[in-house]
Write a protein that holds these residues in place. Structure first.
Motif, PDB file in Angstrom:
ATOM      1  N   ASN A  41      29.934  43.377  16.463  1.00  0.00           N
ATOM      2  CA  ASN A  41      30.299  44.203  15.310  1.00  0.00           C
ATOM      3  C   ASN A  41      30.192  43.364  14.048  1.00  0.00           C
ATOM      4  OD1 ASN A  41      32.236  45.326  13.249  1.00  0.00           O
ATOM      5  ND2 ASN A  41      32.386  46.937  14.804  1.00  0.00           N
ATOM      6  N   SER A  42      29.526  43.878  13.029  1.00  0.00           N
ATOM      7  CA  SER A  42      29.202  43.085  11.843  1.00  0.00           C
ATOM      8  C   SER A  42      30.435  42.591  11.101  1.00  0.00           C
ATOM      9  CB  SER A  42      28.315  43.890  10.887  1.00  0.00           C
ATOM     10  OG  SER A  42      28.943  45.100  10.510  1.00  0.00           O
ATOM     11  N   GLU A  43      31.593  43.204  11.298  1.00  0.00           N
ATOM     12  CA  GLU A  43      32.795  42.800  10.581  1.00  0.00           C
ATOM     13  C   GLU A  43      33.234  41.393  10.972  1.00  0.00           C
ATOM     14  OE1 GLU A  43      37.313  44.441   9.594  1.00  0.00           O
ATOM     15  OE2 GLU A  43      36.169  45.324  11.243  1.00  0.00           O
ATOM     16  N   TYR A  44      33.135  41.057  12.260  1.00  0.00           N
ATOM     17  CA  TYR A  44      33.670  39.782  12.738  1.00  0.00           C
ATOM     18  C   TYR A  44      32.671  38.929  13.511  1.00  0.00           C
ATOM     19  CZ  TYR A  44      38.300  41.541  11.495  1.00  0.00           C
ATOM     20  OH  TYR A  44      39.394  42.023  10.806  1.00  0.00           O
ATOM     21  N   THR A  45      31.465  39.390  13.714  1.00  0.00           N
ATOM     22  CA  THR A  45      30.527  38.626  14.525  1.00  0.00           C
ATOM     23  C   THR A  45      30.074  37.348  13.823  1.00  0.00           C
ATOM     24  OG1 THR A  45      28.554  38.820  15.906  1.00  0.00           O
ATOM     25  CG2 THR A  45      28.371  39.652  13.664  1.00  0.00           C
ATOM     26  N   HIS A  46      29.451  36.465  14.566  1.00  0.00           N
ATOM     27  CA  HIS A  46      28.696  35.357  13.977  1.00  0.00           C
ATOM     28  C   HIS A  46      27.275  35.870  13.780  1.00  0.00           C
ATOM     29  CE1 HIS A  46      26.185  31.599  14.311  1.00  0.00           C
ATOM     30  NE2 HIS A  46      26.952  31.361  13.268  1.00  0.00           N
ATOM     31  N   GLN A  47      26.889  36.068  12.541  1.00  0.00           N
ATOM     32  CA  GLN A  47      25.655  36.784  12.248  1.00  0.00           C
ATOM     33  C   GLN A  47      24.431  36.073  12.809  1.00  0.00           C
ATOM     34  OE1 GLN A  47      26.008  39.853  10.710  1.00  0.00           O
ATOM     35  NE2 GLN A  47      23.904  40.165  11.391  1.00  0.00           N
ATOM     36  N   GLY A  48      24.428  34.741  12.778  1.00  0.00           N
ATOM     37  CA  GLY A  48      23.290  34.006  13.325  1.00  0.00           C
ATOM     38  C   GLY A  48      23.101  34.263  14.808  1.00  0.00           C
ATOM     39  N   SER A  49      24.199  34.283  15.557  1.00  0.00           N
ATOM     40  CA  SER A  49      24.122  34.570  16.990  1.00  0.00           C
ATOM     41  C   SER A  49      23.630  35.991  17.232  1.00  0.00           C
ATOM     42  CB  SER A  49      25.495  34.380  17.645  1.00  0.00           C
ATOM     43  OG  SER A  49      25.914  33.041  17.578  1.00  0.00           O
ATOM     44  N   ARG A  50      24.161  36.919  16.461  1.00  0.00           N
ATOM     45  CA  ARG A  50      23.748  38.322  16.617  1.00  0.00           C
ATOM     46  C   ARG A  50      22.262  38.485  16.303  1.00  0.00           C
ATOM     47  NH1 ARG A  50      25.973  44.099  14.189  1.00  0.00           N
ATOM     48  NH2 ARG A  50      24.007  44.653  13.203  1.00  0.00           N
ATOM     49  N   ASN A  51      21.799  37.891  15.208  1.00  0.00           N
ATOM     50  CA  ASN A  51      20.392  38.021  14.841  1.00  0.00           C
ATOM     51  C   ASN A  51      19.485  37.425  15.910  1.00  0.00           C
ATOM     52  OD1 ASN A  51      21.193  39.204  12.453  1.00  0.00           O
ATOM     53  ND2 ASN A  51      20.796  37.415  11.182  1.00  0.00           N
ATOM     54  N   SER A  52      19.873  36.265  16.444  1.00  0.00           N
ATOM     55  CA  SER A  52      19.049  35.621  17.463  1.00  0.00           C
ATOM     56  C   SER A  52      19.006  36.431  18.750  1.00  0.00           C
ATOM     57  CB  SER A  52      19.575  34.211  17.754  1.00  0.00           C
ATOM     58  OG  SER A  52      19.398  33.367  16.644  1.00  0.00           O
ATOM     59  N   VAL A  82      33.037  31.340  13.322  1.00  0.00           N
ATOM     60  CA  VAL A  82      33.287  32.465  14.227  1.00  0.00           C
ATOM     61  C   VAL A  82      34.740  32.886  14.031  1.00  0.00           C
ATOM     62  CG1 VAL A  82      33.350  33.258  16.616  1.00  0.00           C
ATOM     63  CG2 VAL A  82      31.581  31.640  15.887  1.00  0.00           C
ATOM     64  N   PRO A  83      34.989  33.995  13.340  1.00  0.00           N
ATOM     65  CA  PRO A  83      36.369  34.391  13.048  1.00  0.00           C
ATOM     66  C   PRO A  83      37.228  34.486  14.308  1.00  0.00           C
ATOM     67  CG  PRO A  83      34.825  35.734  11.809  1.00  0.00           C
ATOM     68  CD  PRO A  83      34.004  34.908  12.757  1.00  0.00           C
ATOM     69  N   VAL A  84      38.482  34.070  14.164  1.00  0.00           N
ATOM     70  CA  VAL A  84      39.400  34.058  15.294  1.00  0.00           C
ATOM     71  C   VAL A  84      39.614  35.448  15.871  1.00  0.00           C
ATOM     72  CG1 VAL A  84      41.517  34.346  13.925  1.00  0.00           C
ATOM     73  CG2 VAL A  84      41.594  33.044  16.079  1.00  0.00           C
ATOM     74  N   GLN A  85      39.299  36.491  15.103  1.00  0.00           N
ATOM     75  CA  GLN A  85      39.426  37.859  15.612  1.00  0.00           C
ATOM     76  C   GLN A  85      38.576  38.091  16.855  1.00  0.00           C
ATOM     77  OE1 GLN A  85      39.241  37.070  12.422  1.00  0.00           O
ATOM     78  NE2 GLN A  85      40.861  38.187  11.331  1.00  0.00           N
ATOM     79  N   ASN A  86      37.517  37.294  17.043  1.00  0.00           N
ATOM     80  CA  ASN A  86      36.734  37.413  18.276  1.00  0.00           C
ATOM     81  C   ASN A  86      37.619  37.156  19.489  1.00  0.00           C
ATOM     82  OD1 ASN A  86      33.438  37.435  17.881  1.00  0.00           O
ATOM     83  ND2 ASN A  86      34.518  36.656  16.088  1.00  0.00           N
ATOM     84  N   SER A  87      38.386  36.067  19.449  1.00  0.00           N
ATOM     85  CA  SER A  87      39.282  35.742  20.567  1.00  0.00           C
ATOM     86  C   SER A  87      40.427  36.742  20.657  1.00  0.00           C
ATOM     87  CB  SER A  87      39.837  34.326  20.391  1.00  0.00           C
ATOM     88  OG  SER A  87      38.816  33.360  20.534  1.00  0.00           O
TER      89      SER A  87
END
Length: 296
Positions: free
Chosen positions: A191-202, A240-245
């Motif tokens: 989800n674009s709100e909390y993701t690591h954009q580089g990981s998502r793009n790759s 990587v925002p802590v919201q992921n965990s």
């Protein structure tokens, strides 16, 4: 293919994951790149494999951990979040097995997002196929991932029904699901709100469809079948925002999956063992206790 290191005792092994044709691959002129500038950084993996580090028999517990180094799905921090972790696990009597997985931005891959998970699943099955030889309990084999490697690890533990269509051999018939997960400052959501954009793009590309984003937002894939999980991160992680965990932990609790989480106020991202960062450097000893409790 079996490559044995120069050690007289088979405590360091390198194994290719796929003995013949690598699935989801195509010919290209890419070659693997290894850069050593403080951290061993591996890019453009062409032949995925595992490095196996076994504890001395006198302290072996039968546990094993498949380790997925991070690197934004663009590279692998192979010693920082791989080899040194394996050797520490050995000191606790646990086999540490470092995964060199294909990266989805490679021109040698047909479908980007499938390749890392294919390699992780194959690695789990390969470990179980060698359980007797390596003196492992095939029901005590977990996965550990850092950052984007944490996303891969959590995908392995949540995407239990994803179609593979692999050519059969005896290893592919074995269980790929990990028995437990350890996720260290992990990427979890797409989800674009909390993701690591580089990981998502790759992994998914610049403009992935909503269905693909949802599928690889692993907080949405947790069920009661998800393995017990240990999470660690920091509140001041600006990568990587802590919201992921937090979201993954909440999903685990809601599904009644045994879970433990440790969030430190400071430490940022990519701290690995946290050496020199005061109380943060003790998180691995807390993990050691958690792993020991799984044995009981």
């Amino acid at each position: 293919m079996l490559l044995v290191s120069s050690f007289a005792v088979a405590q360091d092994l390198e194994l290719a994951l796929w003995p013949d044709e690598i699935p989801n691959s195509r010919p290209s002129d890419e070659k693997e790149i290894q850069d050593k500038n403080g951290i061993l950084w591996i890019r453009q993996v062409q032949i995925p494999g595992i490095e196996v580090y076994l504890p001395v028999p006198q302290i072996a517990t039968g546990q094993a951990v498949l380790i997925c180094p991070g690197g934004g799905y663009q590279g692998l921090a192979f010693d920082w979040e791989g080899r040194q972790i394996a050797k520490w696990l050995n000191s606790k009597g646990i086999a540490g097995i470092v995964l060199k997985y294909r990266l989805p931005n490679s021109r040698s891959i047909e479908t980007s997002y499938k390749a890392p998970l294919q390699d992780a699943r194959r690695a789990m099955r390969l470990i179980r196929s060698r359980a007797e030889e390596w003196k492992l309990d095939e029901n005590k084999i977990g996965v550990m991932g850092f950052s984007a490697g944490g996303h891969l690890a959590s995908t392995l533990g949540t995407h239990l029904e994803m179609e593979e269509n692999l050519r059969g051999d005896e290893i592919n018939k074995l269980k790929a699901k990990p028995d437990f997960m350890v996720l260290v400052y992990p990427v979890i959501t797409m989800n674009s709100e909390y993701t690591h954009q580089g990981s998502r793009n790759s992994l998914l590309g610049q403009n992935p469809g909503e269905e693909l984003v949802k599928k690889f937002s692993n907080e949405l894939q947790v069920t009661s079948e998800t393995p017990p999980t240990f999470l660690v991160g920091t509140s001041d992680d600006e990568v990587v925002p802590v919201q992921n965990s937090l979201r993954f932990y909440e999903a685990l609790v809601n599904s009644k999956v045994p879970a433990e989480m440790h969030i430190y106020p400071k430490g940022g991202h990519g701290f690995a063992f946290g050496t020199g960062q005061y109380y943060l450097q003790d998180w691995n000893e807390i993990l050691a206790s958690w792993l020991q409790n799984l044995q009981e």
